[in-house]
Motif scaffolding. Sequence first.
Motif, short mmCIF file in Angstrom:
data_model
loop_
_atom_site.label_atom_id
_atom_site.label_comp_id
_atom_site.label_asym_id
_atom_site.label_seq_id
_atom_site.Cartn_x
_atom_site.Cartn_y
_atom_site.Cartn_z
N GLY A 116 -31.31 13.92 28.83
CA GLY A 116 -32.60 14.50 29.18
C GLY A 116 -32.81 15.86 28.53
O GLY A 116 -33.89 16.16 28.01
N LEU A 117 -31.79 16.69 28.54
CA LEU A 117 -31.87 17.98 27.87
C LEU A 117 -32.04 17.81 26.37
O LEU A 117 -32.82 18.52 25.72
CB LEU A 117 -30.60 18.79 28.17
CG LEU A 117 -30.51 20.20 27.57
CD1 LEU A 117 -31.67 21.06 28.05
CD2 LEU A 117 -29.17 20.84 27.93
N ALA A 118 -31.33 16.84 25.80
CA ALA A 118 -31.47 16.55 24.37
C ALA A 118 -32.88 16.10 24.03
O ALA A 118 -33.41 16.42 22.96
CB ALA A 118 -30.46 15.48 23.95
N LEU A 119 -33.50 15.36 24.95
CA LEU A 119 -34.88 14.92 24.74
C LEU A 119 -35.82 16.11 24.60
O LEU A 119 -36.60 16.21 23.65
CB LEU A 119 -35.32 14.04 25.93
CG LEU A 119 -36.82 13.84 26.12
CD1 LEU A 119 -37.39 13.07 24.94
CD2 LEU A 119 -37.11 13.13 27.41
N VAL A 120 -35.74 17.03 25.54
CA VAL A 120 -36.65 18.18 25.56
C VAL A 120 -36.50 19.02 24.29
O VAL A 120 -37.47 19.30 23.58
CB VAL A 120 -36.40 19.04 26.81
CG1 VAL A 120 -37.28 20.28 26.77
CG2 VAL A 120 -36.67 18.23 28.07
N LEU A 121 -35.26 19.42 24.00
CA LEU A 121 -35.03 20.26 22.83
C LEU A 121 -35.30 19.49 21.53
O LEU A 121 -35.86 20.04 20.58
CB LEU A 121 -33.59 20.77 22.84
CG LEU A 121 -33.20 21.68 24.02
CD1 LEU A 121 -31.71 22.03 23.94
CD2 LEU A 121 -34.04 22.93 24.04
N GLY A 122 -34.89 18.21 21.49
CA GLY A 122 -35.06 17.41 20.28
C GLY A 122 -36.51 17.16 19.92
O GLY A 122 -36.88 17.16 18.74
N VAL A 123 -37.36 16.93 20.92
CA VAL A 123 -38.79 16.72 20.65
C VAL A 123 -39.39 17.96 20.02
O VAL A 123 -40.17 17.88 19.06
CB VAL A 123 -39.53 16.35 21.95
CG1 VAL A 123 -41.04 16.45 21.74
CG2 VAL A 123 -39.18 14.95 22.39
N ILE A 124 -39.03 19.12 20.54
CA ILE A 124 -39.55 20.38 19.98
C ILE A 124 -39.11 20.52 18.52
O ILE A 124 -39.93 20.81 17.63
CB ILE A 124 -39.05 21.57 20.81
CG1 ILE A 124 -39.64 21.52 22.22
CG2 ILE A 124 -39.43 22.90 20.13
CD1 ILE A 124 -39.06 22.53 23.17
N ILE A 125 -37.83 20.29 18.25
CA ILE A 125 -37.28 20.42 16.90
C ILE A 125 -37.94 19.42 15.95
O ILE A 125 -38.37 19.77 14.84
CB ILE A 125 -35.76 20.23 16.92
CG1 ILE A 125 -35.09 21.40 17.66
CG2 ILE A 125 -35.20 20.13 15.49
CD1 ILE A 125 -33.64 21.16 17.98
N ASN A 126 -38.04 18.15 16.38
CA ASN A 126 -38.58 17.11 15.50
C ASN A 126 -40.09 17.22 15.32
O ASN A 126 -40.60 16.91 14.25
CB ASN A 126 -38.22 15.72 16.06
CG ASN A 126 -36.77 15.35 15.81
OD1 ASN A 126 -36.37 15.10 14.70
ND2 ASN A 126 -35.97 15.37 16.87
N TYR A 127 -40.79 17.68 16.34
CA TYR A 127 -42.25 17.81 16.20
C TYR A 127 -42.61 18.88 15.18
O TYR A 127 -43.48 18.69 14.33
CB TYR A 127 -42.91 18.13 17.55
CG TYR A 127 -44.42 18.17 17.45
CD1 TYR A 127 -45.17 17.00 17.47
CD2 TYR A 127 -45.10 19.38 17.26
CE1 TYR A 127 -46.55 17.02 17.34
CE2 TYR A 127 -46.47 19.41 17.14
CZ TYR A 127 -47.19 18.24 17.18
OH TYR A 127 -48.56 18.26 17.04
N PHE A 128 -41.94 20.03 15.26
CA PHE A 128 -42.27 21.09 14.31
C PHE A 128 -41.73 20.77 12.91
O PHE A 128 -42.21 21.33 11.92
CB PHE A 128 -41.75 22.43 14.81
CG PHE A 128 -42.55 22.97 15.97
CD1 PHE A 128 -43.81 23.48 15.76
CD2 PHE A 128 -42.05 22.92 17.26
CE1 PHE A 128 -44.57 23.96 16.82
CE2 PHE A 128 -42.80 23.40 18.33
CZ PHE A 128 -44.07 23.92 18.10
N GLY A 129 -40.77 19.86 12.82
CA GLY A 129 -40.29 19.41 11.52
C GLY A 129 -41.25 18.43 10.88
O GLY A 129 -41.42 18.41 9.65
N GLN A 130 -41.91 17.58 11.73
CA GLN A 130 -42.91 16.62 11.24
C GLN A 130 -43.96 16.44 12.32
O GLN A 130 -43.89 15.50 13.13
CB GLN A 130 -42.26 15.26 10.91
CG GLN A 130 -43.22 14.31 10.21
CD GLN A 130 -42.94 12.85 10.52
OE1 GLN A 130 -42.30 12.50 11.50
NE2 GLN A 130 -43.45 11.95 9.68
N PRO A 131 -44.98 17.33 12.36
CA PRO A 131 -46.02 17.23 13.40
C PRO A 131 -46.78 15.91 13.29
O PRO A 131 -47.37 15.61 12.26
CB PRO A 131 -46.94 18.42 13.09
CG PRO A 131 -46.12 19.34 12.27
CD PRO A 131 -45.21 18.47 11.47
#
Length: 333
Positions: A116-131
Amino acid sequence: MFIVNSYLLAVVLCVVTMICWGSWGNTQKLAARSWRYELYYWDYVIGILLFSVLMGLTLGSIGSEGRSFVPDLCQVSGAAIVSAIIGGIIFNASNILLTASVSLAGMSVAFPVGVGLALVLGVIINYFGQPKGDATLLFTGVSLIVVAIIVNGLASGRQQRGAGSTNRKGIVLAILAGVLMSFFYRFVAVAMDLDNFHQPEAGKATPYTAFFLFAMGIFLSNFLFNTLAMKHPFSGEPTGYSTYFKGAFRTHCVGILGGFVWGLGTLLSYIAAGKAGAAISYALGQGAPMVAALWGVFVWKEFRGADKVSKALLAIMFGFFIIGLALIVIAGN
């Protein structure tokens, strides 16, 4: 190679990813009856590598679209190779911690906290990498999942009250695993041309090649990470490779099956990322804590004897997870 051409199919594949990522831990639970998790983990990693080769030579080599697995592997740039392998190394470090957490605290605690923690942080990282997708809906969905994680923590805290340091250690390991796990997907995504799987940019990898390189990163780093875990275990006595080779064939097969299950989910997530985007594909797959919690609660009875408040908290947790995932799906439509 097999390519996804519709958003709906991409979502379906991401749901399968979620089921696979939330279910592979069952094989560890089965093997744990007679097998240390460090030994199980070797079979699991071997299973991932074997599955990546099998899929590359089958789904990654059929049809007329995209580049076939072997020609694609031969033309991938050094930068893409390194990026995908680094993704595998980061994932392996995080997943060993998560596997240790499962062995200490159970699936219904380790997965919601760590993944769950990986989901939250990972979405932020991946979204700004490829919006890609509606940011408001996407992050609202993620916020609801944060609430679900907190509620699960309250429920597990009530259940584990007085259980001693073992479960606390499991939760700490799950948090460390979640932070590390949030970074691996972006490294693999960078190695691929997510905008065009049909005619990928020269030097970039198809999902099948990226998955194979990622699996190689896991396998090679396991000689360091898992050897350390075997010699300096989080719980129990040190073990060695001689014990691994004494394992029953059936026990080894259980671990390899776990690698196949997780590998299927991962490959489908990479394939779906072309249509859904890296952030949404990753986010949907990381709904795995809900699946793992269902297994932990209803099959492995990890909350047996829980009071009414704990059961109510679990119900609320599932509700927030479902609503959050639904918003993530809508965000990419």
